[in-house]
Design a protein around this motif. Structure first.
Motif, short mmCIF file in Angstrom:
data_model
loop_
_atom_site.label_atom_id
_atom_site.label_comp_id
_atom_site.label_asym_id
_atom_site.label_seq_id
_atom_site.Cartn_x
_atom_site.Cartn_y
_atom_site.Cartn_z
N UNK A 9 0.79 -1.22 0.00
CA UNK A 9 0.00 0.00 0.00
C UNK A 9 0.83 1.27 0.00
N UNK A 10 2.14 1.17 -0.04
CA UNK A 10 2.98 2.37 0.01
C UNK A 10 2.84 3.19 -1.26
N UNK A 11 2.74 2.54 -2.39
CA UNK A 11 2.68 3.22 -3.69
C UNK A 11 1.24 3.48 -4.11
N UNK A 12 1.06 4.32 -5.14
CA UNK A 12 -0.26 4.70 -5.61
C UNK A 12 -1.08 3.47 -5.98
N UNK A 13 -2.30 3.42 -5.46
CA UNK A 13 -3.13 2.24 -5.62
C UNK A 13 -3.43 1.93 -7.08
N UNK A 14 -3.91 2.92 -7.83
CA UNK A 14 -4.29 2.69 -9.22
C UNK A 14 -3.11 2.18 -10.04
N UNK A 15 -1.95 2.74 -9.77
CA UNK A 15 -0.75 2.33 -10.50
C UNK A 15 -0.39 0.88 -10.16
N UNK A 16 -0.48 0.54 -8.90
CA UNK A 16 -0.14 -0.82 -8.48
C UNK A 16 -1.06 -1.86 -9.11
N UNK A 17 -2.37 -1.60 -9.05
CA UNK A 17 -3.28 -2.60 -9.61
C UNK A 17 -3.12 -2.68 -11.12
N UNK A 34 -4.58 0.60 1.97
CA UNK A 34 -4.79 1.04 0.58
C UNK A 34 -6.05 1.88 0.48
N UNK A 35 -7.10 1.38 1.10
CA UNK A 35 -8.39 2.06 1.07
C UNK A 35 -8.27 3.45 1.70
N UNK A 36 -7.59 3.52 2.84
CA UNK A 36 -7.41 4.81 3.50
C UNK A 36 -6.60 5.77 2.63
N UNK A 37 -5.57 5.25 1.98
CA UNK A 37 -4.75 6.10 1.10
C UNK A 37 -5.60 6.69 -0.02
N UNK A 38 -6.41 5.86 -0.64
CA UNK A 38 -7.27 6.33 -1.72
C UNK A 38 -8.29 7.35 -1.20
N UNK A 39 -8.87 7.07 -0.03
CA UNK A 39 -9.85 7.99 0.54
C UNK A 39 -9.24 9.35 0.82
N UNK A 40 -8.04 9.36 1.37
CA UNK A 40 -7.39 10.64 1.68
C UNK A 40 -7.06 11.41 0.40
N UNK A 41 -6.65 10.69 -0.61
CA UNK A 41 -6.33 11.34 -1.88
C UNK A 41 -7.59 11.93 -2.51
N UNK A 42 -8.67 11.17 -2.50
CA UNK A 42 -9.92 11.63 -3.12
C UNK A 42 -10.51 12.82 -2.36
N UNK A 43 -10.39 12.80 -1.02
CA UNK A 43 -11.00 13.85 -0.20
C UNK A 43 -10.03 14.97 0.13
N UNK A 44 -8.78 14.84 -0.36
CA UNK A 44 -7.73 15.81 0.00
C UNK A 44 -7.67 15.98 1.51
N UNK A 45 -7.65 14.85 2.19
CA UNK A 45 -7.74 14.80 3.65
C UNK A 45 -6.52 14.07 4.20
N UNK A 46 -5.55 14.82 4.71
CA UNK A 46 -4.34 14.21 5.24
C UNK A 46 -4.26 14.27 6.76
N UNK A 47 -5.26 14.86 7.40
CA UNK A 47 -5.18 15.05 8.85
C UNK A 47 -6.38 14.48 9.60
N UNK A 59 -13.82 2.85 -1.63
CA UNK A 59 -14.04 1.44 -1.98
C UNK A 59 -14.60 1.31 -3.39
N UNK A 60 -15.52 2.18 -3.74
CA UNK A 60 -16.07 2.17 -5.10
C UNK A 60 -14.97 2.46 -6.12
N UNK A 61 -14.12 3.41 -5.80
CA UNK A 61 -12.99 3.73 -6.70
C UNK A 61 -12.06 2.53 -6.84
N UNK A 62 -11.75 1.88 -5.73
CA UNK A 62 -10.84 0.72 -5.78
C UNK A 62 -11.44 -0.39 -6.63
N UNK A 63 -12.75 -0.62 -6.47
CA UNK A 63 -13.38 -1.65 -7.30
C UNK A 63 -13.25 -1.29 -8.78
N UNK A 64 -13.53 -0.04 -9.13
CA UNK A 64 -13.46 0.37 -10.54
C UNK A 64 -12.04 0.21 -11.09
N UNK A 65 -11.05 0.58 -10.29
CA UNK A 65 -9.66 0.46 -10.74
C UNK A 65 -9.29 -1.01 -10.96
#
Length: 335
Positions: A9-17, A34-47, A59-65
């Motif tokens: 999960x260290x690297x970008x999820x979409x790229x890895x899959x 992985x899910x948390x990483x994607x959620x933070x990226x989508x929501x621009x939420x790092x804190x 989760x929906x994004x991960x399924x689509x990817x």
């Protein structure tokens, strides 16, 4: 059988899959981080704490990817530190958390959640297997009420506090006694407990070969293959020096086998990287002895996965599929 890829999960999820799909994998395990990483990226939420809505959108994004890359999501993991807690208020909080995980599983279009056996310090846990089983039965009943039913794959870790062998794992699964509660069998966690020892100068336990043979013979006699929800096939490096205080992988308070697992697993047959476990023997017992047919996850934990650079997911996907192809050839498996 089909190969799936677990953990990175260290690297970008979409790229890895994308790299896993290109390499030829057919399935993947989703790691919660992985899910948390994607959620933070989508929501621009790092804190801030992530909301259920943000996690479900991720989760929906991960399924689509994964779908775009031709990957089935075989499971979501790991639901940590749940069973056998002395702190029953925390137990209840985790039951509430599982309700969100069940929604996440639906978004991922997977029917399996993996639960590693608890490895919190012994003073926070009970070793009473009836209590452990009762706790896990609560999860199984939550999953059984879903449509479709969600299964739980319980896994012994070779450093778990109380359930650190497949024998203990199987005893708990029988006590839970629910059709949607079974096991994930891992070649590393089986061989890494009964055969290998990272603090030993030899890298092995005292009666390694005889004890492993007896354990696998027992596994073939006792385990119901219908309860084997999926398997993980992986090896590990032999430590050049015992993994004790002063070793680069040593962490105060962590069992040596945990530090070994997190830093030094390898794919199958990577002898040039120090692989030495009888992982193939364990896999043969499960596949031919039990008659297992299903996904084989080439799950990997390793310090190499945290290295920077876009080449890292590419290299790991290629290493994993190379190991899978050799595994298929040596065991003459049908895919």
């Amino acid at each position: 059988m089909s190969a799936s890829l677990g953990r990175a999960w260290f690297h970008d999820f979409d790229y890895k899959v994308g790299q896993a799909g290109k390499a030829g994998f057919k399935g993947i395990e989703i790691f919660y981080e992985d899910l948390e990483q994607v959620a933070r990226k989508m929501a621009n939420n790092n804190k801030d704490t992530l909301t259920p809505e943000q996690l479900l959108a991720a989760a929906s994004h991960c399924y689509d990817a994964c779908h775009r890359s031709g990957l089935t999501i075989i499971g979501l993991q790991p639901f940590l530190f749940y069973e056998g807690l002395k702190d029953r208020a925390q137990h209840n909080r985790l039951l509430e958390k599982m309700k969100l995980w069940l929604q996440i599983a639906k978004r991922l279009c997977t029917n399996t959640i993996q639960i590693p056996a608890n490895f919190l310090p012994a003073d926070q846990l009970t070793g009473d297997r009836d209590v452990i089983a009762a706790d896990l039965r609560e999860l199984a009943d939550l999953g059984a009420a879903e449509t479709p039913v969600v299964r739980f794959a319980y896994e012994n870790l070779c450093w778990s506090t109380h359930i650190d062998t497949w024998e203990a794992l199987w005893d708990v699964v029988q006590r839970v006694d629910r059709p949607n509660f079974g096991v994930c069998l891992d070649t590393f966690n089986i061989a890494g407990r009964v055969w290998a020892d990272p603090i030993s100068p030899t890298g092995t336990t005292t009666n390694a070969d005889a004890d492993l043979k007896a354990s696998l013979d027992h596994l073939v006699r006792e385990v119901d293959v219908r309860k084997v929800f999926y398997i993980q096939v992986v090896d590990a490096e032999r430590m050049r020096a015992p993994l004790v205080v002063g070793h680069p992988f040593h962490v105060d308070g962590n069992p040596p086998r945990m530090s070994w697992s997190r830093n030094a697993r390898t794919f199958m047959y990577e002898n040039d990287r120090g692989a030495y476990l009888p992982a193939e023997n364990v896999a043969r017992a499960i596949i031919f002895g039990l008659g297992y047919k299903g996904y084989v996850s080439m799950e990997l934990f390793s310090r190499t996965m945290s290295e920077p650079g876009e080449q890292v997911p590419v290299e790991h996907a290629q290493r994993g599929i190379t190991a899978w192809k050799k595994f298929v050839e040596r065991l003459q498996l049908e895919q």
